[in-house]
Every structure is written in structure tokens, then in C-alpha cells.
Design an enzyme around this catalytic site. Sequence first.
Site, PDB file in Angstrom:
ATOM      1  N   GLU A 181      -4.127  19.139 -42.450  1.00 17.97           N
ATOM      2  CA  GLU A 181      -4.673  20.384 -41.878  1.00 17.97           C
ATOM      3  C   GLU A 181      -5.846  20.884 -42.713  1.00 17.97           C
ATOM      4  O   GLU A 181      -5.860  21.985 -43.263  1.00 17.97           O
ATOM      5  CB  GLU A 181      -3.580  21.453 -41.804  1.00 17.97           C
ATOM      6  N   GLU A 222       2.398  16.406 -36.149  1.00 18.73           N
ATOM      7  CA  GLU A 222       3.286  17.577 -36.285  1.00 18.73           C
ATOM      8  C   GLU A 222       3.413  18.297 -34.954  1.00 18.73           C
ATOM      9  O   GLU A 222       2.411  18.546 -34.308  1.00 18.73           O
ATOM     10  CB  GLU A 222       2.739  18.596 -37.305  1.00 18.73           C
TER      11      GLU A 222
HETATM   12  C1  BGP Z   1       1.790  23.130 -41.019  1.00 17.91           C
HETATM   13  C2  BGP Z   1       2.037  22.244 -42.219  1.00 17.91           C
HETATM   14  C3  BGP Z   1       3.405  21.788 -42.431  1.00 17.91           C
HETATM   15  C4  BGP Z   1       4.491  22.666 -41.813  1.00 17.91           C
HETATM   16  C5  BGP Z   1       4.077  23.311 -40.505  1.00 17.91           C
HETATM   17  C6  BGP Z   1       5.066  24.344 -40.013  1.00 17.91           C
HETATM   18  O1  BGP Z   1       0.841  24.054 -41.447  1.00 17.91           O
HETATM   19  O2  BGP Z   1       1.212  21.078 -42.142  1.00 17.91           O
HETATM   20  O3  BGP Z   1       3.542  21.651 -43.829  1.00 17.91           O
HETATM   21  O4  BGP Z   1       4.969  23.570 -42.721  1.00 17.91           O
HETATM   22  O5  BGP Z   1       2.831  23.908 -40.585  1.00 17.91           O
HETATM   23  O6  BGP Z   1       4.758  25.570 -40.614  1.00 17.91           O
HETATM   24  P1  BGP Z   1       5.921  26.430 -41.262  1.00 17.91           P
HETATM   25  O7  BGP Z   1       6.655  25.495 -42.162  1.00 17.91           O
HETATM   26  O8  BGP Z   1       5.258  27.536 -41.958  1.00 17.91           O
HETATM   27  O9  BGP Z   1       6.778  26.898 -40.108  1.00 17.91           O
END
Ligand code: BGP
Length: 477
Positions: free
Chosen positions: A182, A376
Site C-alpha cells: 500500500e 487483500e
Molecule cells: C491494510 C494493510 C493490512 C491490513 C488491512 C486491514 O492497510 O495492508 O496490513 O491491516 O489494511 O486494516 P486493519 O487491520 O486496520 O483493519
Amino acid sequence: MSNTPFPKGFLWGGALAANQAEGAYREGGKGLTTVDLLPTGQGRREMMKGKIDSLEPVEGLFYPSHEAIDFYHRYKEDIALFAEMGFKALRVSVSWARIFPNGDDPSPNEEGLKFYDDLFDELLKYGIQPVVTIAHFDVPVHLVKEYGSWRNRKLVEFFETYATTLFSRYKDKVKYWMTFNEINMLLHLPFVGAGLVFKQGENETQIKYQAAHHQLVASALAVKACHEIIPDAKIGCMLAAGMTYPYTCHPEDIYAAVEKDRESFFFIDVQSRGEYPGYAKRFFKDHNLKIEMEQGDEELLKNHTVDYIGFSYYASRATSTDPEVLKNMTSGNVFGSVANPFLQKSDWGWTIDPKGFRITANQLYDRYQKPLFVVENGLGAIDEVTADGEIHDDYRIEYLRKHIAEMGEAIEDGVEIIGYTSWGPIDIVSASTGEMKKRYGYIYVDKDNEGNGSLNRKKKKSFNWYKQVIESDGTKL
Ligand code: BGP
């Protein structure tokens, strides 16, 4: 709901990040990373934006990354469960500070290299492809203290050494790589994306875009090295994606949405097309930003573009130029979106928009005409262990079913998607909140926000559902 079969060889699986799963934060020779300095609680968000008072852990605070879910010691048990679901791929990140504890060490830490050798061997034992993120939000703290992290051009050289070390060591085991997780998060959470700490009165926008240039050059150098060392590997970029909808059909709203998407596309335009787009040059000029480039940078960017576009999709976004809408309809995400009145939200206020997944995939494919990799997607939710000891996460199945169906529609639209590694196949630490309560997994982990629990793993209802999705090539949803 049934679906057209996904392409043969489609990489179904899950995605993790070292700092959110491994724990063992000072074991095996690992150095301290930026995420190891982020406690749970309200101060976390400000620290993620680069407002950091101390670069040392503070006594008495709880740091969720220190133990996380102890994947470092339990990965064999977890991978056996992923294999039981039929995973074809598992996305993991390498913790930079396991390999170079200080980031600028003259030689790598063999204990760290060995850990990932063993991890990749365990995956390959089950026929699961490792998909490796080189940098997933965890910069060695020493690089922040000594060099100011990515604001310093020296990071390019340290990152190139780190990436090249990984390619040389794992060239026979890892065929899918991506550089920065990201990468566009640098703009919104600069300490997380690039280890940036700001002093009072600094021009943060100037520092962010200079750091972005360093990461873009470092990414191109990694692409170059990967293609030289592992000719049959694929290396991609990684974008936090989600199309921005204009709140109305007013041309001003339309253009505001274009600009919002370009804020993120900027990084991928450079990594995939190989040059700074005109709108970025205008933005720099309009904001008096001077991006220092070295001789050869532009040629490097042009000649070493990525093989695929990796991206995360959780939600679409919306924007408006109407001050009333902006004031009354704010949404909780870091992109400064307005809430979409047509869509539901998750327990954490994230918009739920399956159709937006199809739209975003089409938008990315139209723009880049390169294979996409969904690395993701998932629903962070509060899971309850019922009296019968089960977790009936039908709400997660519902979210995933609809999103996978829309991903299938995108493939039918002609969008080339090579895989889907859903986020957090096992409950792990939430990046934005540091909570365990925000669960994504098909596998429940007995641990709460305060670090209490046995860490025991337990299959949720969604475990067998996802197993069936994979078994049926996505036809049985
Ligand atoms: C993205 C990241 C992940 C993961 C995901 C979900 O920003 O790449 O690391 O964490 O978000 O976010 P969160 O864990 O804050 O719910």
C-alpha cells in the site's frame, strides 16, 4: 450462489504481514521496527501520522506487535490449517529488521534468513506458493533515528541491498514478489508507510513526496534486481485501492473524484508506466514542491516497471465539493471520504461495496493493462464465541461471497486477475487500531485487545465455506 469457474491456476489463498502476525519482536536477532513503537489506544493514530514523541517503547503501554499471534513459533500449525482449506498461495511479508536488524548492517542476520527459509519450505511442502511483500509497514527503527528513514536518499541503497539479499537467498522458493505494501499509504499514515517523523513547522507534503520518490526509485531497483536474479519471477507494486465516487453529477464533484483517485494512482502510474504523470508535475509546481532526483533516476523508472498490479480492496470511497456534505458525511477511512448513503458499513465504519470491487478492478485494468493480483480483501468484524464454542461468522461469509462473485464478474469483463489472497485468513493484529477485536480470519485466535488469551486456534464457520470455494474453483459461493 454459483459462479463461472475461475481460471485454472488461480491463486486462491490468504495474506498476512510480519508485524501483525509473527510476534517474537526481539527474537532471532530481530531489530526494533517502527510498528513495534505503536501501542493500542487513541495515541496510535497520531503516531501513525508521524507525530512521534519517543522512538523507544514506553513502559506500561501494550504493544500488540510484540507478540501478535506468535506466528513466528506457530507457523507450522497455521500453515497446516491453510493447507486444509486448499490454499494455493500465502502472502507474507519479510520483516526487514529480521534480515538487517538496523537496516544498515554490513551483512544480513543468518537467523532471520533461516526463519524465512523454513517458512517458505513449510509452504512449499503443501504446494502453497509464497507471495512475498518486501516492506509491509515495518522500517528498522535505527534507520529512522540515524537517517530520518525514507526522507533520506540513503534508504534507497539500504532497501536495494535488502531486496537483493532476499532475491538471492530465496530465488528457488519464491516466484511472486511485491515491493511496498500500500505504497500510497505514505501520504495518509507517513510513519507507517515510510517511517517519517515530522518536526514542528516542517513542510510535510514536501517531505512525503521526496520520500515517495526515494521509494519509487528503490522499487524500480528491486524490480531490476528481481528480473536479473530470478528471471521466472513476477514482481508487482501494491496499492490500497477503492474507486472514489463523486457525491453528485456536478462537474466539480466529478473532477474532485478524479483528483482523489489520482492521489493514489500517482504511485502506480510511476511503477507501472515508468514516468511521473503530467498531473503530478503540475501538483508539485502548484504546491512549490521540489523533488530532488539523481542522474539516472528517470531512466531507471522507465526501464524497470512492474509485472503486475497488486492491490487491496476493502471499500469504495466518495468525495464532494459541497462543504455541507463534507462536514456532515465524513467517513472513518484515512482517505478523507464522505459516507455513501446507499451503502452499509462494517463494525468499524468501513463502507461495504461489493459492486465497487468489480468497478475498481475494471478501473485498474483499464488504466494499466497489466495482470491484477488481489492481495487483500476481507471483513474486519467483532466475532463472538457462542455457548457451543463455535464462531458463526455468517456476516463474513456474506461479505466474502458477494466480493468474490463481483471479482468473478470482473474476470468475465475481461479483467486479468491472477489470484486472491484474502486479508487475515487467521485473526491477526489490526494495522489501524492495534486491536485483536477487529477479526478477519477463517481461524479464530484466542487473544483479546489487552493481550490475554491462550493463542489457541479454532476454525470458524467460514473455514469450511472458503475451503469449498477453493475446491470448486469459485463456483460454489
Ligand atoms: C491494510 C494493510 C493490512 C491490513 C488491512 C486491514 O492497510 O495492508 O496490513 O491491516 O489494511 O486494516 P486493519 O487491520 O486496520 O483493519
